[in-house]
Enzyme design. Structure first.
Site, mmCIF file in Angstrom:
data_model
loop_
_atom_site.group_PDB
_atom_site.id
_atom_site.type_symbol
_atom_site.label_atom_id
_atom_site.label_comp_id
_atom_site.label_asym_id
_atom_site.label_seq_id
_atom_site.Cartn_x
_atom_site.Cartn_y
_atom_site.Cartn_z
ATOM 1 N N GLU A 200 55.234 34.975 33.607
ATOM 2 C CA GLU A 200 53.823 35.147 33.982
ATOM 3 C C GLU A 200 53.143 35.992 32.909
ATOM 4 O O GLU A 200 53.583 37.098 32.596
ATOM 5 C CB GLU A 200 53.722 35.815 35.362
ATOM 6 C CG GLU A 200 52.283 35.966 35.811
ATOM 7 C CD GLU A 200 52.131 36.050 37.331
ATOM 8 O OE1 GLU A 200 53.092 35.754 38.072
ATOM 9 O OE2 GLU A 200 51.008 36.398 37.768
ATOM 10 N N GLU A 324 47.504 40.936 45.756
ATOM 11 C CA GLU A 324 47.413 39.552 45.271
ATOM 12 C C GLU A 324 48.372 38.620 46.014
ATOM 13 O O GLU A 324 49.091 37.826 45.416
ATOM 14 C CB GLU A 324 47.676 39.506 43.757
ATOM 15 C CG GLU A 324 46.696 40.372 42.978
ATOM 16 C CD GLU A 324 46.827 40.300 41.475
ATOM 17 O OE1 GLU A 324 47.928 39.993 40.980
ATOM 18 O OE2 GLU A 324 45.816 40.561 40.797
ATOM 19 N N ARG A 374 36.353 47.183 43.859
ATOM 20 C CA ARG A 374 37.802 47.113 43.620
ATOM 21 C C ARG A 374 38.304 48.334 42.855
ATOM 22 O O ARG A 374 39.439 48.776 43.074
ATOM 23 C CB ARG A 374 38.098 45.831 42.841
ATOM 24 C CG ARG A 374 39.505 45.767 42.304
ATOM 25 C CD ARG A 374 39.786 44.405 41.760
ATOM 26 N NE ARG A 374 40.963 44.401 40.906
ATOM 27 C CZ ARG A 374 41.389 43.340 40.242
ATOM 28 N NH1 ARG A 374 40.724 42.197 40.330
ATOM 29 N NH2 ARG A 374 42.467 43.393 39.500
ATOM 30 N N ASP A 403 42.119 46.026 35.732
ATOM 31 C CA ASP A 403 43.296 45.204 35.431
ATOM 32 C C ASP A 403 43.377 44.891 33.935
ATOM 33 O O ASP A 403 43.052 43.779 33.536
ATOM 34 C CB ASP A 403 43.196 43.896 36.242
ATOM 35 C CG ASP A 403 44.462 43.068 36.169
ATOM 36 O OD1 ASP A 403 45.485 43.580 35.679
ATOM 37 O OD2 ASP A 403 44.422 41.904 36.607
ATOM 38 N N GLU A 431 47.308 39.731 27.894
ATOM 39 C CA GLU A 431 46.751 38.823 28.897
ATOM 40 C C GLU A 431 45.241 38.628 28.749
ATOM 41 O O GLU A 431 44.756 37.509 28.649
ATOM 42 C CB GLU A 431 47.084 39.363 30.288
ATOM 43 C CG GLU A 431 46.417 38.583 31.399
ATOM 44 C CD GLU A 431 46.695 39.158 32.776
ATOM 45 O OE1 GLU A 431 47.494 40.100 32.893
ATOM 46 O OE2 GLU A 431 46.104 38.642 33.735
HETATM 47 C C1 GCV Z 1 52.088 39.661 37.819
HETATM 48 C C2 GCV Z 1 46.975 40.573 36.995
HETATM 49 C C3 GCV Z 1 47.645 39.377 36.393
HETATM 50 C C4 GCV Z 1 48.745 38.844 37.268
HETATM 51 C C5 GCV Z 1 49.731 39.975 37.513
HETATM 52 C C6 GCV Z 1 48.978 41.118 38.166
HETATM 53 C C7 GCV Z 1 49.857 42.326 38.387
HETATM 54 O O1 GCV Z 1 46.242 40.217 38.102
HETATM 55 O O2 GCV Z 1 46.683 38.398 36.162
HETATM 56 O O3 GCV Z 1 49.367 37.786 36.597
HETATM 57 O O4 GCV Z 1 50.775 39.545 38.341
HETATM 58 O O5 GCV Z 1 47.919 41.525 37.322
HETATM 59 O O6 GCV Z 1 49.773 43.214 37.561
HETATM 60 O O7 GCV Z 1 50.584 42.348 39.354
#
Ligand code: GCV
Length: 873
Positions: A200, A324, A374, A403, A431
């Site tokens: 991921e 999430e 948030r 984030d 990311e």
């Molecule tokens: C692993 C963000 C990322 C997700 C990630 C999340 C997290 O939302 O887009 O891919 O999940 O952070 O840190 O848990």
């Protein structure tokens, strides 16, 4: 020479390295020079150095390594020194394992590796007077002895790597005396590897831990990775995604995972795992995962005991819960402390820890509610729990409250847990920061948070975040442990895909060891270790790295808005509107009047009150809030004036144009290093810089158009919407191609592209009616995640270029994530020439074209290939 039984392991290490226990002066071929092969050595390149600059007279170069202890980590240290000697000094030293009476020979120049205790036994005068702590080391010189003294065996290994670093940087070792200890106990990477082999948010290829639901049978890359981590002092690695697959806790998988731990162990890297809190139900047949249920506690105890039988040095658990879609303790009305503590109690007898993530938030927020925010979530949830966590729990806090955006203020939670252990979570994988296709050296950004001052009053002494996460008691706050966690997501493609992005992994390790180091110094270290000490290479690479975050920020997320990307897609290309009108809470609140989140105490969400008073005061007032966080903290009209008098809207336009230009300038800067860095690295990086230059234009055009539309205020310099030399594909003569609308509209020039449906090939053409001359021709097209369309460009019937859309950019749709360009330089054009592009679709990728842009060039003397037909791939 005598090798005792307990040193047998060393023999194997040395045999693997082609070294032996005899002295040898022959120059060795350096496999470390291997280009971007599977064993890509990253910064452990061990390029040849000027030995005299390091050691002085040739006889001072040690030709013997004495390893005092029998510990595997000291064996690793010896093996590594042999590798380093071989690559940097073209010399294979003899290795003596154990403090044998006949060794070393008088007159030999020697490196001695051992723990402080071993050194005290061997030659007490050589050991440091002061006790070295765990993982610490001292390097010093006593005549012809170079002593690598570890506080423990891991410290000895870190010391060996530090000595090699000194040599690689050609520091003189004449007066060597260097003591160093880690800033904090926890220095871990997190890997978001899934058991199916994907990662991921990983942009460096597939996992080398897992494949098709199983642990890989070959764990040699895991060992190579542990070596890299260890070389910068990282002591732990969490191998699976925080969105955890509970099946990894099944006995057969744990047995296989133990093989990875075995591969890590010689480098002092402890393996840890992400776990879901619902595991007792998911794989354990319990009807509940309530952390306060005794059956759940017993289940975890048994599971942990099972793990430690297989992995005696297991590090612990990492937990993402109530976040999430991950289940969490809120299901039973329990708190994160309840969930963390049940795991912590199971781990404590074995010395394991729980890293509990503060990334807990509701992603179904009501965007119509002006008080919803948030950014408040972590503090609102965790601050009331301060002091309620077991001593082996560490709350893992992302550096900012949202984030991993291109710029965020430091998380207020760092100051909100005075009686709870804290670690900072940084993201090495890019990311939201260009996914390693854009260069972004992250250390300057991380430093801002680590140095961020959270003192409680202006008259109090500074209280930087780096102190709060050190695990030490500071400013009346009690902590027993703390540290640094980096989400790394390395894969099989040279770890991070982009060789220059490895500076981020390196910098993470170095900052976790010593957060007072400067970003520039770390960049220079990394550059010298990776590419050698050529001053030109150092200058160019350091400048590229140090400028890169600012450049990326300038075209992707100005004034603290966060990365204006497609937050509902792959987080790569521009799509500011995707942040709005949904429950994810990454709102930028852009409307026709103004932009930005009002987080003030006076009129907004009140988030700013979560900071200690000095920061609260600074952020609350428009007069003192820094421009670069303005729109994170305040909603202002587009005509609001920044410190330098420029309006917000004009700043947005200007910074995007500046950023795109600066991104383009990276290409010739890198080209100046042709022949000075390994060819494979050169080509890999060049391709990325060329892509980035084109993608920065996509970003520039999309964001400026979006804000022009929103604000209704034109660009003072008339650039937005006016693109000289641009011809829309939909306005050209179409043969088979048909226009389509692109969404979001600002991600295609003129809001449209053309696609080739139901035909083997289609074309667009136009007649050149401008003056004769030399030009660059850029073709803007979409390269979707599926398919490999083929394109050719012809001028006056002659093929000028041909290429495939084979980059697999990360979106299945035509938009700002898939838009890219191919440029042919120095084409001679004559009035009346026909320019024609032919596209051949592949499956559902319909050879989509956006526009061509023809701009005057410098002529055929420029470095790029001129007007020659080329066929790529
Ligand atoms: C692993 C963000 C990322 C997700 C990630 C999340 C997290 O939302 O887009 O891919 O999940 O952070 O840190 O848990």
């Amino acid at each position: 020479m005598l090798l005792r039984g307990r040193h047998a392991g060393l023999l194997c290490v040395l045999a693997l390295l082609g070294a032996s226990a005899v002295s040898a002066q022959q120059p060795a071929a350096s496999p470390e020079q291997e280009p971007l092969g599977p064993g890509y050595p990253a910064w452990l390149a061990y390029n040849p150095v000027d030995a005299s600059a390091v050691f002085g007279a040739p006889e001072s170069i040690p030709d013997t390594i004495v390893v005092l202890g029998g510990d595997p980590l000291e064996h690793t240290a010896a093996g590594e020194l042999v590798r380093g000697w071989r690559g940097m000094l073209s010399h294979v030293p003899r290795v003596i394992a154990g403090p044998t009476p006949e060794s070393p020979r008088a007159g030999d120049s020697i490196v001695v590796v051992g723990t402080q205790a071993e050194l005290r036994q061997w030659r007490p005068a050589l050991a440091s007077g002061k006790a070295l702590g765990p993982d610490a080391y001292r390097l010093h010189r006593a005549g012809n002895l170079f002593v690598v003294e570890g506080g423990d065996d891991r410290g000895a290994l870190y010391g060996a790597f530090a000595l090699l670093r000194d040599i690689a940087e050609q520091h003189s070792l004449r007066a060597l005396d260097e003591t160093s200890q880690p800033w904090a106990a926890i220095r871990w990477t997190n890997e978001w590897d899934n058991s199916n082999g994907t990662i991921e948010r990983g942009y460096g290829g597939p996992s080398f831990f897992f494949k098709n639901g199983h642990v890989m049978s070959d764990v040699s890359r895991a060992a190579a990775y542990a070596r890299l981590l260890s070389s910068v002092g990282i002591d732990g690695c969490t191998i699976n995604n925080v969105n955890a697959d509970p099946k990894l806790l099944l006995p057969e998988n744990l047995k296989a995972i133990a093989r990875i731990a075995d591969a890590f162990r010689p480098y002092g890297v402890r393996l840890s795992m992400s776990v879901g809190v619902a595991s007792p139900m998911d794989i354990g047949d319990l009807p509940t995962f309530d952390p306060l249920d005794p059956r759940v506690a017993a289940w975890w105890r048994n599971k942990v005991d099972e793990i430690y039988k297989l992995i005696p040095d297991f590090g612990g658990f990492l937990v993402k819960a109530d976040s999430e879609g991950q289940p969490g303790p809120s299901h039973y009305g329990r708190s994160p402390a309840d969930a963390a503590n049940v795991l912590a109690k199971a781990l404590a007898p074995h010395g394991g820890v729980v890293l509990y993530r503060a990334f807990v938030y509701n992603h179904h927020l009501d965007w119509r509610d002006p008080k919803a925010d948030r950014a408040r979530a972590a503090y609102d949830i965790f601050h009331p729990l301060d002091g309620k966590f077991e001593p082996n729990v560490i709350v893992q806090i992302k550096y900012g409250p949202i984030d991993f955006q291109v710029r965020e203020p430091l998380s207020p939670l760092f100051a909100g847990l005075p009686h709870t252990n804290e670690a900072i979570e940084l993201q090495i994988t890019q990311e939201y920061l260009g996914q390693q296709r854009h260069l972004v050296y992250l250390a300057p950004m991380w430093k801002i948070t680590l140095d961020g001052d959270m003192r409680s009053s202006v008259s109090a002494p500074p209280l930087p975040v780096r102190d709060l996460i050190s695990g030490k008691d500071v400013d009346g706050q009690h902590h027993t442990m703390g540290g640094f966690v980096g989400v790394s997501d390395v894969g099989t493609d040279h770890w991070l895909g982009n060789p220059l992005a490895l500076a981020n992994l390196y910098a993470f390790g170095r900052l976790a060891w010593n957060p007072t180091l400067s970003a520039a110094a770390i960049s220079d270290e990394w550059t010298r270790l990776t590419f050698g000490n050529d001053p030109q290479v150092r200058d160019v690479v350091n400048k590229l790295q140090m400028d890169s975050w600012h450049i990326y920020e300038s075209y992707t997320g100005p004034l603290g808005l966060g990365t204006l990307t497609d937050i509902l897609g792959p987080h790569f290309g521009p799509d500011p509107q995707s942040a709005e009108n949904n429950g994810w809470g990454q709102w930028i609140r852009a409307d026709h009047e103004g932009v930005g989140m009002d987080r003030t105490v006076a009129t907004g969400t009140g988030y700013i009150a979560q900071y200690p008073p000095p920061l609260e005061k600074e952020y609350e007032s428009l007069k003192t809030c820094p421009d670069n966080l303005l729109l994170f903290m305040h909603h202002v009209p587009y005509t609001h004036r920044l410190r330098d008098g420029k309006t917000v809207i004009q700043y947005i336009y200007d910074t995007h144009y500046w950023g795109a230009q600066a991104a383009a300038a990276q290409v010739p800067a890198w080209e100046s290093l042709h022949g000075k860095v390994p060819d494979a690295t050169y080509e890999n990086v060049l391709k990325r810089f060329i892509f980035q230059a084109g993608h920065a234009i996509v970003w520039r055009d999309a964001i400026t158009k979006y804000f022009e539309r929103m604000s209704g205020i034109p660009d003072n310099l008339h650039r937005v919407g006016h693109y000289s030399g641009r011809m829309e594909a939909e306005d050209m003569k179409l043969d088979g191609y048909a226009p389509v609308d692109i969404k979001p509209s600002e991600t295609a020039s003129g809001a449209k592209a053309v696609v080739c449906r139901d035909r083997a090939s289609c074309s667009v053409s136009t007649v050149w009616n401008q003056p004769d001359g030399w030009y660059d021709i850029a073709v803007q097209y979409f390269d979707l995640r599926r398919g490999e369309s083929h394109f050719t460009l012809e001028v006056a019937g002659r093929k000028i270029d041909a290429w495939r859309a084979d980059e697999n950019l990360p979106d299945f749709r035509m938009n700002g994530s898939s838009s890219t360009r191919q440029t042919v330089h120095n084409v001679s054009l004559h009035r009346g020439d026909t320019l024609e592009i032919t596209g051949q679709p592949d499956g559902r990728e319909l050879a989509p074209l956006d526009y061509i842009e023809v701009t005057p060039s410098h002529g055929p003397s420029a470095s790029h290939a001129a007007n020659h037909p080329t066929e790529k791939k």
